[in-house]
Design an enzyme around this catalytic site. Structure first.
Site, PDB file in Angstrom:
ATOM      1  N   ARG A   1       0.854  -1.155  -0.047  1.00 56.39           N
ATOM      2  CA  ARG A   1      -0.032   0.087  -0.078  1.00 56.39           C
ATOM      3  C   ARG A   1       0.844   1.150  -0.114  1.00 56.39           C
ATOM      4  O   ARG A   1       2.189   1.152   0.016  1.00 56.39           O
ATOM      5  CB  ARG A   1      -0.747  -0.025   1.378  1.00 56.39           C
ATOM      6  CG  ARG A   1      -0.191  -0.650   2.592  1.00 56.39           C
ATOM      7  CD  ARG A   1      -0.823   0.139   3.808  1.00 56.39           C
ATOM      8  NE  ARG A   1      -0.532   1.576   3.488  1.00 56.39           N
ATOM      9  CZ  ARG A   1       0.579   2.291   3.639  1.00 56.39           C
ATOM     10  NH1 ARG A   1       1.644   1.843   4.030  1.00 56.39           N
ATOM     11  NH2 ARG A   1       0.643   3.637   3.743  1.00 56.39           N
ATOM     12  N   GLY A   2       0.206   2.420  -0.294  1.00 55.67           N
ATOM     13  CA  GLY A   2       0.920   3.570  -0.301  1.00 55.67           C
ATOM     14  C   GLY A   2       1.191   3.760  -1.713  1.00 55.67           C
ATOM     15  O   GLY A   2       1.750   2.990  -2.742  1.00 55.67           O
ATOM     16  N   ALA A   3       1.112   5.006  -2.075  1.00 54.28           N
ATOM     17  CA  ALA A   3       0.804   5.336  -3.542  1.00 54.28           C
ATOM     18  C   ALA A   3       2.204   5.061  -4.552  1.00 54.28           C
ATOM     19  O   ALA A   3       2.094   4.253  -5.612  1.00 54.28           O
ATOM     20  CB  ALA A   3       0.363   6.865  -3.845  1.00 54.28           C
TER      21      ALA A   3
ATOM     22  N   ARG B   1      -7.045  -0.309  -7.349  1.00 54.68           N
ATOM     23  CA  ARG B   1      -7.393   0.750  -6.393  1.00 54.68           C
ATOM     24  C   ARG B   1      -7.452   2.007  -7.345  1.00 54.68           C
ATOM     25  O   ARG B   1      -6.642   2.381  -7.979  1.00 54.68           O
ATOM     26  CB  ARG B   1      -6.148   0.902  -5.338  1.00 54.68           C
ATOM     27  CG  ARG B   1      -6.283  -0.306  -4.555  1.00 54.68           C
ATOM     28  CD  ARG B   1      -5.418  -0.173  -3.082  1.00 54.68           C
ATOM     29  NE  ARG B   1      -5.991   0.767  -2.129  1.00 54.68           N
ATOM     30  CZ  ARG B   1      -5.513   1.445  -1.335  1.00 54.68           C
ATOM     31  NH1 ARG B   1      -4.400   1.086  -0.944  1.00 54.68           N
ATOM     32  NH2 ARG B   1      -6.223   2.328  -0.439  1.00 54.68           N
TER      33      ARG B   1
ATOM     34  N   GLN C   1      -2.876   2.722   9.514  1.00 50.14           N
ATOM     35  CA  GLN C   1      -1.603   2.869   8.856  1.00 50.14           C
ATOM     36  C   GLN C   1      -0.628   3.629   9.840  1.00 50.14           C
ATOM     37  O   GLN C   1       0.735   3.477   9.739  1.00 50.14           O
ATOM     38  CB  GLN C   1      -1.721   3.675   7.674  1.00 50.14           C
ATOM     39  CG  GLN C   1      -2.260   2.765   6.526  1.00 50.14           C
ATOM     40  CD  GLN C   1      -3.921   3.074   6.418  1.00 50.14           C
ATOM     41  OE1 GLN C   1      -4.334   3.335   7.258  1.00 50.14           O
ATOM     42  NE2 GLN C   1      -4.389   2.950   5.255  1.00 50.14           N
TER      43      GLN C   1
ATOM     44  N   ASP D   1      -1.916  10.688  -2.571  1.00 52.85           N
ATOM     45  CA  ASP D   1      -2.377   9.690  -3.469  1.00 52.85           C
ATOM     46  C   ASP D   1      -2.615  10.114  -5.031  1.00 52.85           C
ATOM     47  O   ASP D   1      -2.401   9.439  -5.879  1.00 52.85           O
ATOM     48  CB  ASP D   1      -3.279   8.954  -2.909  1.00 52.85           C
ATOM     49  CG  ASP D   1      -3.042   8.333  -1.694  1.00 52.85           C
ATOM     50  OD1 ASP D   1      -2.870   8.648  -0.435  1.00 52.85           O
ATOM     51  OD2 ASP D   1      -2.697   6.740  -1.991  1.00 52.85           O
TER      52      ASP D   1
ATOM     53  N   ASN E   1      -5.460  12.543  -0.028  1.00 49.87           N
ATOM     54  CA  ASN E   1      -4.652  11.872   0.692  1.00 49.87           C
ATOM     55  C   ASN E   1      -5.570  10.997   1.725  1.00 49.87           C
ATOM     56  O   ASN E   1      -6.693  11.203   1.791  1.00 49.87           O
ATOM     57  CB  ASN E   1      -3.689  12.522   1.631  1.00 49.87           C
ATOM     58  CG  ASN E   1      -2.645  11.722   2.176  1.00 49.87           C
ATOM     59  OD1 ASN E   1      -1.968  10.906   1.618  1.00 49.87           O
ATOM     60  ND2 ASN E   1      -2.269  11.952   3.566  1.00 49.87           N
ATOM     61  N   LYS E   2      -5.044  10.339   2.653  1.00 56.93           N
ATOM     62  CA  LYS E   2      -5.720   9.283   3.550  1.00 56.93           C
ATOM     63  C   LYS E   2      -6.778  10.156   4.303  1.00 56.93           C
ATOM     64  O   LYS E   2      -6.685  11.200   4.599  1.00 56.93           O
ATOM     65  CB  LYS E   2      -4.643   8.530   4.649  1.00 56.93           C
ATOM     66  CG  LYS E   2      -5.111   7.652   5.398  1.00 56.93           C
ATOM     67  CD  LYS E   2      -6.194   6.630   4.926  1.00 56.93           C
ATOM     68  CE  LYS E   2      -5.500   5.725   3.852  1.00 56.93           C
ATOM     69  NZ  LYS E   2      -6.342   4.956   3.080  1.00 56.93           N
TER      70      LYS E   2
END
Ligand code: MRU
Length: 363
Positions: A53-55, A90, A201, A241, A251-252
């Site tokens: 995970r993580g862009a 995603r 996260q 992201d 973003n998150k």
């Protein structure tokens, strides 16, 4: 960055074996488990289930997924199916689509027999570029902080949200890159890490900071505004992201609330991201697709049971109505600066145009 003193990346290509190894991030922070992946489907599952995970890491993993798919054959049909399958994993992190577009542009003109080795090589380029770009982000952000914020002998208190560290990239991280750079340069730095419900996260951030020896404190998401108001935070920095052409930042989920609290308290709010996170075709934040994830991420809590075994604990009935948007959009005017591998700029069309003059249009 380091795990038990050993330089470690979350993704390792095993090119000669036709496979990759990833750290299964769904098992962290409790267990460090490496998983071997040797198929397109395994790669797509790793991304959609958030084992990776993580862009930026999603983008690099997808690039290797194309190479894994082409081991079967180098035909147009196999390439197209791989791009479709990975592209559907995603929706929000544009790095995924950036990496797949780059793989397609590199591979399509080649003879079919050459495509698989070329895919491995291009995926490795994408990965190594990510490492270099994140290292550059770290240095640019540190220069900004030295000029603006860091006073001699004062602990520099920075807050972050989600995980935009090395686990979310191929190495260094984006938001955490300057924190590691500061720590390694002997600058006293302390990080407020927000838990980041529902996937937590922030626990990954706390884990990787601990592994590297960076002082930090985990907080519940709802504690952020209180700490910002108390003057306990010098700056907030997050990853992204997708950044639209006008400087709006996805973003998150929860990022926007921190940006609002920063604005109310005069605390600078920074966004760190490499070129692969910039979407010049996306006019503004309203056009960014926001991922809606499964409701069970809210209904169940994940951790270790009394026997130290991974376990889910139900906190809501299976039919409880929940909403789980995974990202939010922070308007550019709340962002003090976007920091990329090229330097920093205002979060605006003009700012991005100054850093990327060939890529931002005039409208
Ligand atoms: O859903 P995730 O864990 O993939 O979301 C990650 C984030 O939102 C990060 O902040 C972002 O990708 C920046 S990664 C360097």
């Amino acid at each position: 960055m380091n795990v038990n003193g050993i330089p470690t990346r979350p993704l390792r290509p095993l090119t000669a074996d036709g496979a990759i190894e990833i750290i299964d991030q769904t098992q962290l922070p409790h267990r460090l488990v490496w998983q071997r992946i040797d198929s397109l489907d395994g790669c797509a599952w790793a991304i959609s289930s958030m084992q990776v995970r993580g862009a930026p890491l999603i983008g690099a993993t997808a690039a290797y997924g194309v190479a894994l798919a082409l081991a079967q054959d180098g035909s147009d049909a196999t390439l197209a199916a791989a791009l479709d399958c990975l592209g559907a994993t995603r929706p929000t992190a544009v790095n995924l689509h950036w990496a797949l577009t780059r793989m397609a542009q590199t591979l399509r003109p080649l003879p079919q027999a050459d495509r698989c080795p070329a895919a491995w090589a291009e995926a490795a380029c994408i990965a190594e570029e990510d490492v270099a770009q994140n290292a550059a982000i770290g240095q640019h952000a540190l220069a900004l902080w030295k000029d603006l914020i860091i006073a001699d002998d004062q602990v520099f208190n920075v807050m972050t949200h989600c995980n935009a560290g090395w686990l979310a990239t191929v190495d260094h991280g984006t938001a955490l890159a300057p924190i590691y750079a500061a720590h390694d340069a002997g600058i006293p730095v302390h990080v407020w890490v927000s838990e980041t419900r529902p996937r937590n996260q922030g626990l990954l951030t706390a884990w990787e900071l601990a592994q590297h020896g960076v002082p930090h404190t985990l907080i519940a998401d709802n504690a952020a505004g209180f700490l910002l108001r108390q003057g306990k935070v010098d700056a907030v920095i997050v990853g992204a992201d997708r950044i639209a052409a006008n400087g709006d930042v996805a973003n998150k989920i929860g990022t926007y609330l921190k940006a609002l609290a920063c604005a109310d308290n005069g605390i600078p709010f920074y966004v760190a991201a490499p070129r692969s996170t910039l979407d010049f075709a996306c006019p503004d934040g309203a056009a960014i697709p926001i991922e809606e994830r499964a409701g069970d991420e809210l209904r169940l809590v994940t951790g270790l049971d009394r026997a130290q075994q991974p376990a889910h604990l139900r906190q809501l009935p299976a039919d409880a109505d929940v909403a789980n948007p995974a990202f939010d959009v922070t308007p550019g005017w709340l962002v003090k600066a976007i920091i990329t591998e090229r330097g920093s700029c205002p979060a605006s069309r003009e700012g991005l145009r100054a850093l990327y003059p060939d890529e931002v249009g005039d409208d």
